[in-house]
Write a protein that holds these residues in place. Structure first.
Motif, PDB file in Angstrom:
ATOM      1  N   SER A   4       0.829  -1.202   0.000  1.00 58.28           N
ATOM      2  CA  SER A   4       0.000   0.000   0.000  1.00 58.28           C
ATOM      3  C   SER A   4       0.865   1.254   0.000  1.00 58.28           C
ATOM      4  O   SER A   4       0.577   2.233  -0.690  1.00 58.28           O
ATOM      5  CB  SER A   4      -0.928   0.001   1.220  1.00 58.28           C
ATOM      6  N   VAL A   5       1.952   1.217   0.780  1.00 59.79           N
ATOM      7  CA  VAL A   5       2.863   2.361   0.825  1.00 59.79           C
ATOM      8  C   VAL A   5       3.512   2.569  -0.542  1.00 59.79           C
ATOM      9  O   VAL A   5       3.637   3.710  -1.028  1.00 59.79           O
ATOM     10  CB  VAL A   5       3.927   2.155   1.919  1.00 59.79           C
ATOM     11  N   GLN A   6       3.948   1.473  -1.169  1.00 56.42           N
ATOM     12  CA  GLN A   6       4.565   1.590  -2.495  1.00 56.42           C
ATOM     13  C   GLN A   6       3.589   2.171  -3.513  1.00 56.42           C
ATOM     14  O   GLN A   6       3.930   3.051  -4.303  1.00 56.42           O
ATOM     15  CB  GLN A   6       5.051   0.208  -2.968  1.00 56.42           C
ATOM     16  N   ARG A   7       2.366   1.646  -3.483  1.00 55.78           N
ATOM     17  CA  ARG A   7       1.358   2.124  -4.423  1.00 55.78           C
ATOM     18  C   ARG A   7       1.047   3.598  -4.170  1.00 55.78           C
ATOM     19  O   ARG A   7       0.906   4.388  -5.110  1.00 55.78           O
ATOM     20  CB  ARG A   7       0.085   1.287  -4.255  1.00 55.78           C
ATOM     21  N   ALA A   8       0.961   3.981  -2.902  1.00 60.17           N
ATOM     22  CA  ALA A   8       0.701   5.377  -2.569  1.00 60.17           C
ATOM     23  C   ALA A   8       1.863   6.277  -3.001  1.00 60.17           C
ATOM     24  O   ALA A   8       1.656   7.401  -3.462  1.00 60.17           O
ATOM     25  CB  ALA A   8       0.445   5.524  -1.067  1.00 60.17           C
ATOM     26  N   ALA A   9       3.095   5.773  -2.862  1.00 62.94           N
ATOM     27  CA  ALA A   9       4.253   6.556  -3.286  1.00 62.94           C
ATOM     28  C   ALA A   9       4.235   6.776  -4.790  1.00 62.94           C
ATOM     29  O   ALA A   9       4.513   7.879  -5.276  1.00 62.94           O
ATOM     30  CB  ALA A   9       5.540   5.842  -2.864  1.00 62.94           C
ATOM     31  N   MET A  10       3.882   5.734  -5.545  1.00 63.02           N
ATOM     32  CA  MET A  10       3.784   5.872  -6.999  1.00 63.02           C
ATOM     33  C   MET A  10       2.675   6.849  -7.376  1.00 63.02           C
ATOM     34  O   MET A  10       2.821   7.662  -8.289  1.00 63.02           O
ATOM     35  CB  MET A  10       3.537   4.503  -7.635  1.00 63.02           C
ATOM     36  N   ALA A  11       1.554   6.765  -6.646  1.00 65.98           N
ATOM     37  CA  ALA A  11       0.457   7.693  -6.907  1.00 65.98           C
ATOM     38  C   ALA A  11       0.872   9.127  -6.613  1.00 65.98           C
ATOM     39  O   ALA A  11       0.509  10.063  -7.335  1.00 65.98           O
ATOM     40  CB  ALA A  11      -0.762   7.307  -6.062  1.00 65.98           C
ATOM     41  N   THR A  12       1.653   9.298  -5.537  1.00 63.69           N
ATOM     42  CA  THR A  12       2.126  10.636  -5.182  1.00 63.69           C
ATOM     43  C   THR A  12       3.019  11.209  -6.279  1.00 63.69           C
ATOM     44  O   THR A  12       2.888  12.376  -6.662  1.00 63.69           O
ATOM     45  CB  THR A  12       2.889  10.597  -3.846  1.00 63.69           C
ATOM     46  N   VAL A  13       3.921  10.385  -6.798  1.00 66.50           N
ATOM     47  CA  VAL A  13       4.789  10.835  -7.892  1.00 66.50           C
ATOM     48  C   VAL A  13       3.946  11.231  -9.097  1.00 66.50           C
ATOM     49  O   VAL A  13       4.168  12.264  -9.732  1.00 66.50           O
ATOM     50  CB  VAL A  13       5.800   9.733  -8.264  1.00 66.50           C
ATOM     51  N   HIS A  14       2.956  10.397  -9.418  1.00 67.95           N
ATOM     52  CA  HIS A  14       2.083  10.693 -10.559  1.00 67.95           C
ATOM     53  C   HIS A  14       1.367  12.024 -10.363  1.00 67.95           C
ATOM     54  O   HIS A  14       1.306  12.862 -11.275  1.00 67.95           O
ATOM     55  CB  HIS A  14       1.056   9.570 -10.732  1.00 67.95           C
ATOM     56  N   LEU A  15       0.843  12.253  -9.167  1.00 70.11           N
ATOM     57  CA  LEU A  15       0.100  13.476  -8.907  1.00 70.11           C
ATOM     58  C   LEU A  15       1.018  14.699  -8.884  1.00 70.11           C
ATOM     59  O   LEU A  15       0.629  15.788  -9.316  1.00 70.11           O
ATOM     60  CB  LEU A  15      -0.660  13.346  -7.585  1.00 70.11           C
ATOM     61  N   VAL A  16       2.232  14.536  -8.356  1.00 67.05           N
ATOM     62  CA  VAL A  16       3.187  15.657  -8.349  1.00 67.05           C
ATOM     63  C   VAL A  16       3.532  16.073  -9.772  1.00 67.05           C
ATOM     64  O   VAL A  16       3.547  17.264 -10.114  1.00 67.05           O
ATOM     65  CB  VAL A  16       4.452  15.282  -7.556  1.00 67.05           C
ATOM     66  N   VAL A  17       3.805  15.083 -10.623  1.00 69.62           N
ATOM     67  CA  VAL A  17       4.116  15.403 -12.017  1.00 69.62           C
ATOM     68  C   VAL A  17       2.907  16.028 -12.707  1.00 69.62           C
ATOM     69  O   VAL A  17       3.036  16.977 -13.495  1.00 69.62           O
ATOM     70  CB  VAL A  17       4.577  14.133 -12.769  1.00 69.62           C
ATOM     71  N   ALA A  18       1.711  15.495 -12.414  1.00 73.43           N
ATOM     72  CA  ALA A  18       0.500  16.056 -13.009  1.00 73.43           C
ATOM     73  C   ALA A  18       0.295  17.502 -12.575  1.00 73.43           C
ATOM     74  O   ALA A  18      -0.089  18.361 -13.380  1.00 73.43           O
ATOM     75  CB  ALA A  18      -0.707  15.211 -12.620  1.00 73.43           C
ATOM     76  N   ALA A  19       0.566  17.795 -11.296  1.00 69.65           N
ATOM     77  CA  ALA A  19       0.431  19.174 -10.812  1.00 69.65           C
ATOM     78  C   ALA A  19       1.466  20.083 -11.465  1.00 69.65           C
ATOM     79  O   ALA A  19       1.167  21.226 -11.828  1.00 69.65           O
ATOM     80  CB  ALA A  19       0.567  19.199  -9.290  1.00 69.65           C
ATOM     81  N   ALA A  20       2.693  19.578 -11.614  1.00 68.03           N
ATOM     82  CA  ALA A  20       3.725  20.378 -12.273  1.00 68.03           C
ATOM     83  C   ALA A  20       3.346  20.658 -13.722  1.00 68.03           C
ATOM     84  O   ALA A  20       3.566  21.763 -14.242  1.00 68.03           O
ATOM     85  CB  ALA A  20       5.064  19.650 -12.204  1.00 68.03           C
ATOM     86  N   MET A  21       2.767  19.664 -14.378  1.00 72.73           N
ATOM     87  CA  MET A  21       2.329  19.867 -15.754  1.00 72.73           C
ATOM     88  C   MET A  21       1.209  20.895 -15.817  1.00 72.73           C
ATOM     89  O   MET A  21       1.084  21.646 -16.790  1.00 72.73           O
ATOM     90  CB  MET A  21       1.873  18.534 -16.361  1.00 72.73           C
ATOM     91  N   CYS A  22       0.409  20.941 -14.768  1.00 76.16           N
ATOM     92  CA  CYS A  22      -0.671  21.928 -14.718  1.00 76.16           C
ATOM     93  C   CYS A  22      -0.105  23.345 -14.723  1.00 76.16           C
ATOM     94  O   CYS A  22      -0.639  24.238 -15.393  1.00 76.16           O
ATOM     95  CB  CYS A  22      -1.531  21.695 -13.479  1.00 76.16           C
ATOM     96  N   PHE A  23       0.984  23.570 -13.976  1.00 73.61           N
ATOM     97  CA  PHE A  23       1.630  24.886 -14.013  1.00 73.61           C
ATOM     98  C   PHE A  23       2.097  25.214 -15.433  1.00 73.61           C
ATOM     99  O   PHE A  23       1.996  26.363 -15.889  1.00 73.61           O
ATOM    100  CB  PHE A  23       2.822  24.909 -13.053  1.00 73.61           C
ATOM    101  N   GLY A  24       2.627  24.204 -16.133  1.00 74.56           N
ATOM    102  CA  GLY A  24       3.037  24.430 -17.516  1.00 74.56           C
ATOM    103  C   GLY A  24       1.870  24.799 -18.410  1.00 74.56           C
ATOM    104  O   GLY A  24       2.007  25.618 -19.326  1.00 74.56           O
ATOM    105  N   VAL A  25       0.696  24.198 -18.131  1.00 78.83           N
ATOM    106  CA  VAL A  25      -0.494  24.530 -18.914  1.00 78.83           C
ATOM    107  C   VAL A  25      -0.892  25.981 -18.682  1.00 78.83           C
ATOM    108  O   VAL A  25      -1.288  26.699 -19.610  1.00 78.83           O
ATOM    109  CB  VAL A  25      -1.649  23.576 -18.550  1.00 78.83           C
ATOM    110  N   TYR A  26      -0.789  26.449 -17.421  1.00 76.81           N
ATOM    111  CA  TYR A  26      -1.102  27.851 -17.139  1.00 76.81           C
ATOM    112  C   TYR A  26      -0.236  28.782 -17.993  1.00 76.81           C
ATOM    113  O   TYR A  26      -0.710  29.756 -18.572  1.00 76.81           O
ATOM    114  CB  TYR A  26      -0.875  28.157 -15.662  1.00 76.81           C
ATOM    115  N   ILE A  27       1.070  28.466 -18.047  1.00 72.20           N
ATOM    116  CA  ILE A  27       1.978  29.313 -18.828  1.00 72.20           C
ATOM    117  C   ILE A  27       1.649  29.226 -20.316  1.00 72.20           C
ATOM    118  O   ILE A  27       1.643  30.224 -21.036  1.00 72.20           O
ATOM    119  CB  ILE A  27       3.435  28.892 -18.570  1.00 72.20           C
TER     120      ILE A  27
END
Length: 383
Positions: A4-27
């Motif tokens: 569960s921890v591993q899966r949550a860590a992978m999900a966190t990485v996915h969401l962090v990258v998705a959020a960073a991409m969102c900033f790129g979309v704003y620009i």
């Protein structure tokens, strides 16, 4: 718990990258507005096709990110951005795939902001969740929520970025046009090869044969021995012409395929290649045979590949792997030579690609400098 921890860590990485991409979309939206204003003002109309290409790249990056999480590829369906500036502007405005990408960007502008705002809360939530679960000996709550959030984000992105049936059909039509063009080119190249082989080989031998028979007829009465020698030469010439004709026929559809099947024909190629070649049949010997056109294309790929290995790679060993799949027949040829195979260098790779494309198959070459060179082919067929 650890999974569960591993899966949550992978999900966190996915969401962090998705959020960073969102900033790129704003620009990028700012850049897009500039391009739109420039287009309206005409002076900056050249910006719009470039902006559309950038939209495609951003959407493609998001497709790849989502596919990494879900394990399911999201296809693309864009018309090529080619032609004059006017044609590119028309494609930019009318492309349904770009319109769907814009719809995703607008939606991502909203739900991506929620991801970005939630980022600072995740570490605190994980700590509290771990303490709470450890103290009360209960299952953690935040970890599954993070995974669920990543699943939801990926599901929304998939729904928004998936091409429409109309766009996929249009893209399929374009692929079929390209395949037909490759098939026509391969057919014309094959006809030229047959004509060249007949002209330089069998036709020349038949002309020489006719001349010798004519000389033998004229010499028959006055010099029977010379006539006999000419007839002997004519017989040798006839046998040589037959050999040339067999080679031409073999190039069209090798008789050994009919006699031995694909596996037997490939083993014969391997034994006559001058290399040490390992052949894996993938169970094909015991199963039903593929259609004749598929077997001929697979045989041609193996024959041309082994010829390239012997001529250019510097290797003395190769591996051929045939396999039957649910979709059709796969062929892999690998050598440990010097690599650096180039389709434009006249090594027969382009001919192989065209022949495979004519059957709606896929052809991939991996050949870094220093090797190895691997040719992967998939030919669709019904077993």
């Amino acid at each position: 718990m650890w999974k569960s921890v591993q899966r949550a860590a992978m999900a966190t990485v996915h969401l962090v990258v998705a959020a960073a991409m969102c900033f790129g979309v704003y620009i990028f939206i700012t850049v897009l507005l500039i391009a739109a204003i420039g287009t309206v003002a005409v002076v900056g109309c050249w910006l719009l096709p470039e902006a559309v290409l950038l939209i495609r790249r951003i959407a493609g990056a998001k497709r790849n990110l989502t596919a990494l999480w879900t394990g399911r590829e999201i296809p693309e369906a864009y018309p090529p951005m080619t032609g004059t500036l006017r044609e590119q502007l028309r494609i930019s405005v009318q492309d349904p795939g770009t319109l769907r990408d814009l719809r995703w960007m607008v939606a991502y502008y909203l739900y991506g902001a929620l991801l970005a705002l939630a980022l600072p809360l995740w570490p605190l939530g994980l700590v509290v969740d771990g303490v709470w679960a450890g103290a009360l000996r209960r299952s953690p709550v935040v970890l599954p929520l993070i995974v669920k959030l990543a699943d939801t984000e990926a599901r929304w992105s998939t729904a928004l970025l998936m091409p429409s049936p109309k766009a996929r059909l249009a893209r399929r039509v374009e692929e079929l046009k390209e395949t037909r063009a490759d098939a026509i080119a391969a057919h014309e190249a094959e006809l030229r090869r047959i004509e060249r082989d007949l002209h330089d080989g069998a036709q020349a031998n038949l002309v020489a044969l006719s001349m010798r028979i004519g000389l033998a007829k004229r010499a028959y009465d006055r010099d029977p021995d010379a006539a006999r020698r000419l007839l002997d030469d004519a017989q040798d010439q006839a046998e040589q012409a037959l050999t040339e004709l067999r080679q031409v026929v073999r190039g069209i559809h090798p008789p050994i395929l009919t006699d031995r099947g694909l596996v037997g024909a490939v083993r014969a190629l391997a034994s006559s290649s001058g290399l040490t070649v390992g052949v894996e049949d993938g169970g094909l010997e015991a199963g039903t045979r593929a259609p004749a056109a598929v077997e001929a294309a697979a045989y041609f790929v193996v024959a041309e590949s082994l010829t390239n290995v012997a001529k250019y790679s510097g290797a003395d060993r190769a591996e051929v792997r045939l396999a039957r799949t649910r979709r059709g027949l796969t062929v892999r040829v690998r050598d440990e030579g010097r690599g650096g195979a180039d389709e434009s260098a006249g090594s027969g790779l382009l001919g192989m690609r065209r022949r495979v494309a004519a059957l709606d198959g896929t052809f991939e070459v991996t050949s870094p400098a220093g090797g190895p060179t691997v040719i992967d082919v998939e030919l669709p067929c019904v077993w």
